[in-house]
Design a protein around this motif. Sequence first.
Motif, PDB file in Angstrom:
ATOM      1  N   THR A 148      -2.510 -30.146   1.327  1.00  0.00           N
ATOM      2  CA  THR A 148      -2.221 -30.482   2.728  1.00  0.00           C
ATOM      3  C   THR A 148      -0.850 -29.945   3.127  1.00  0.00           C
ATOM      4  O   THR A 148      -0.683 -29.301   4.173  1.00  0.00           O
ATOM      5  CB  THR A 148      -2.271 -32.006   2.925  1.00  0.00           C
ATOM      6  N   GLN A 149       0.128 -30.172   2.246  1.00  0.00           N
ATOM      7  CA  GLN A 149       1.503 -29.699   2.492  1.00  0.00           C
ATOM      8  C   GLN A 149       1.567 -28.171   2.598  1.00  0.00           C
ATOM      9  O   GLN A 149       2.103 -27.609   3.562  1.00  0.00           O
ATOM     10  CB  GLN A 149       2.390 -30.210   1.343  1.00  0.00           C
ATOM     11  N   ALA A 170      -0.911 -25.960   3.025  1.00  0.00           N
ATOM     12  CA  ALA A 170      -1.767 -25.395   4.075  1.00  0.00           C
ATOM     13  C   ALA A 170      -1.037 -25.416   5.416  1.00  0.00           C
ATOM     14  O   ALA A 170      -1.121 -24.466   6.203  1.00  0.00           O
ATOM     15  CB  ALA A 170      -3.084 -26.169   4.161  1.00  0.00           C
ATOM     16  N   GLU A 171      -0.330 -26.508   5.658  1.00  0.00           N
ATOM     17  CA  GLU A 171       0.430 -26.648   6.903  1.00  0.00           C
ATOM     18  C   GLU A 171       1.567 -25.627   6.947  1.00  0.00           C
ATOM     19  O   GLU A 171       1.746 -24.909   7.931  1.00  0.00           O
ATOM     20  CB  GLU A 171       0.985 -28.067   6.961  1.00  0.00           C
ATOM     21  N   GLN A 172       2.270 -25.569   5.817  1.00  0.00           N
ATOM     22  CA  GLN A 172       3.436 -24.679   5.705  1.00  0.00           C
ATOM     23  C   GLN A 172       3.067 -23.201   5.881  1.00  0.00           C
ATOM     24  O   GLN A 172       3.811 -22.435   6.494  1.00  0.00           O
ATOM     25  CB  GLN A 172       4.009 -24.874   4.297  1.00  0.00           C
ATOM     26  N   SER A 193      -0.137 -21.935   6.856  1.00  0.00           N
ATOM     27  CA  SER A 193      -1.301 -21.682   7.721  1.00  0.00           C
ATOM     28  C   SER A 193      -2.522 -21.167   6.947  1.00  0.00           C
ATOM     29  O   SER A 193      -3.176 -20.214   7.357  1.00  0.00           O
ATOM     30  CB  SER A 193      -0.942 -20.683   8.827  1.00  0.00           C
ATOM     31  N   THR A 236      -6.222 -20.916   5.955  1.00  0.00           N
ATOM     32  CA  THR A 236      -7.386 -21.142   6.821  1.00  0.00           C
ATOM     33  C   THR A 236      -8.509 -21.905   6.133  1.00  0.00           C
ATOM     34  O   THR A 236      -9.389 -22.442   6.795  1.00  0.00           O
ATOM     35  CB  THR A 236      -7.958 -19.800   7.320  1.00  0.00           C
TER      36      THR A 236
END
Lengths: 79, 79, 143, 143
Positions: free
Chosen positions: B34-35, B37-39, B41, B43
């Motif tokens: 989660t961390q 993927a956010e950082q 991007s 997909t």
Amino acid sequence: MQLTITYFALLRDQRGLDTETIDSPAATPAELYTQLAEQHSFTLPSSALKVAVNDDFAHWTTPLKDGDTIVFIPPVAGG
Amino acid sequence: MQLTITYFALLRDQRGLDTETIDSPAATPAELYTQLAEQHSFTLPSSALKVAVNDDFAHWTTPLKDGDTIVFIPPVAGG
Amino acid sequence: MHSPTFSMSSTPLEPEVLKKELLDSHAGALATFEGWVRNHNEGQPVDQLEYSSYPQLAEKEGQRIVAEALERFEIDAAIAQHRVGLLPIGGIAVWVGVSAAHRGAAFDACRYIIEEIKSRVPIWKKEYYSTGVTDWVNCHQET
Amino acid sequence: MHSPTFSMSSTPLEPEVLKKELLDSHAGALATFEGWVRNHNEGQPVDQLEYSSYPQLAEKEGQRIVAEALERFEIDAAIAQHRVGLLPIGGIAVWVGVSAAHRGAAFDACRYIIEEIKSRVPIWKKEYYSTGVTDWVNCHQET
């Protein structure tokens, strides 16, 4: 009626030859096999065999014609 | 906690590097993804991925330890 | 019974060499599977293809699959090898061979191994299309 | 689609040569089957084996089988070849190869062809046992 019979595998061994032309009154492959089996003490019952007439599969009750070539096919074991 | 992450295939392209060691508070692979993927991007949703910890398959909820190596495995396409 | 064998290779696969390892005078049946690079995928012309893997886990998981096949089916031996790197059209991407006393088990095990490789072994395929675009197969993005 | 191909060979089969004939840039999957002469049958040690056939009908029936496979399954090409003559232990008795876009069809068709060959094509097998005795397989006599 002149019929040519070609033998393979166990039937060839039991008949002692590859091919023969005989004069036979047999009207069908079934009748012909009964006659030959008795004459040459073939051990395979016709239920274990298939039959070919003129190089294609045929029925035991297919009427035979003068000059036909008949093969009784012992149980196959390819592969 | 020091964690090493190795990237393959699409994730490697999206992260732009093969491997990195980071300091992260993530307690599980799920939190870590989660961390990241956010950082970065990413997909691919985590539902499309599998996860490996120290070179064997692991659960998303496996507790992470200091020094672990984590791999997020994109959908495979061998053969 | 031979030991389970699965490996990744960065050089062209050699089916004849792999097959020889399966030759065993006990065995009567050999089923094999070869996956070749196709010149198209979902309608798009493909020029070449690149396989990459997560090597540590790929070999481990591949060997588990072959071991499972040896346990589940009445077979004598099984070998599977998967190519990594850049492959041209017609190149062999994967080879699976199984020898057994009887053909049913050889076919079943061969199919099991290729199915499991495709679904479980961390190997990825990047296609290079004639248009110049590339794509990671099965990783289509929503964006 | 290629023409159906089944043949009998009195010289050793060459899988690599046969396989090349199936290579086609459209195909992604190749399933093959090889039958080898085993060193035993029903517990008896076998020294060698002799296959004979009814050639005219064997080729015709084999070609029908391959044609059936091409019709029933989504495959690109299929080749089958059966050996006749005297074979040593480990010799290849039969080879079947099927190429297709997808592996399921390749496996199914390959298996179909070998099953049908074994049950329909007039080929006979004589085993030579270590004891010196010979036997026509499947022709056991009651006497």
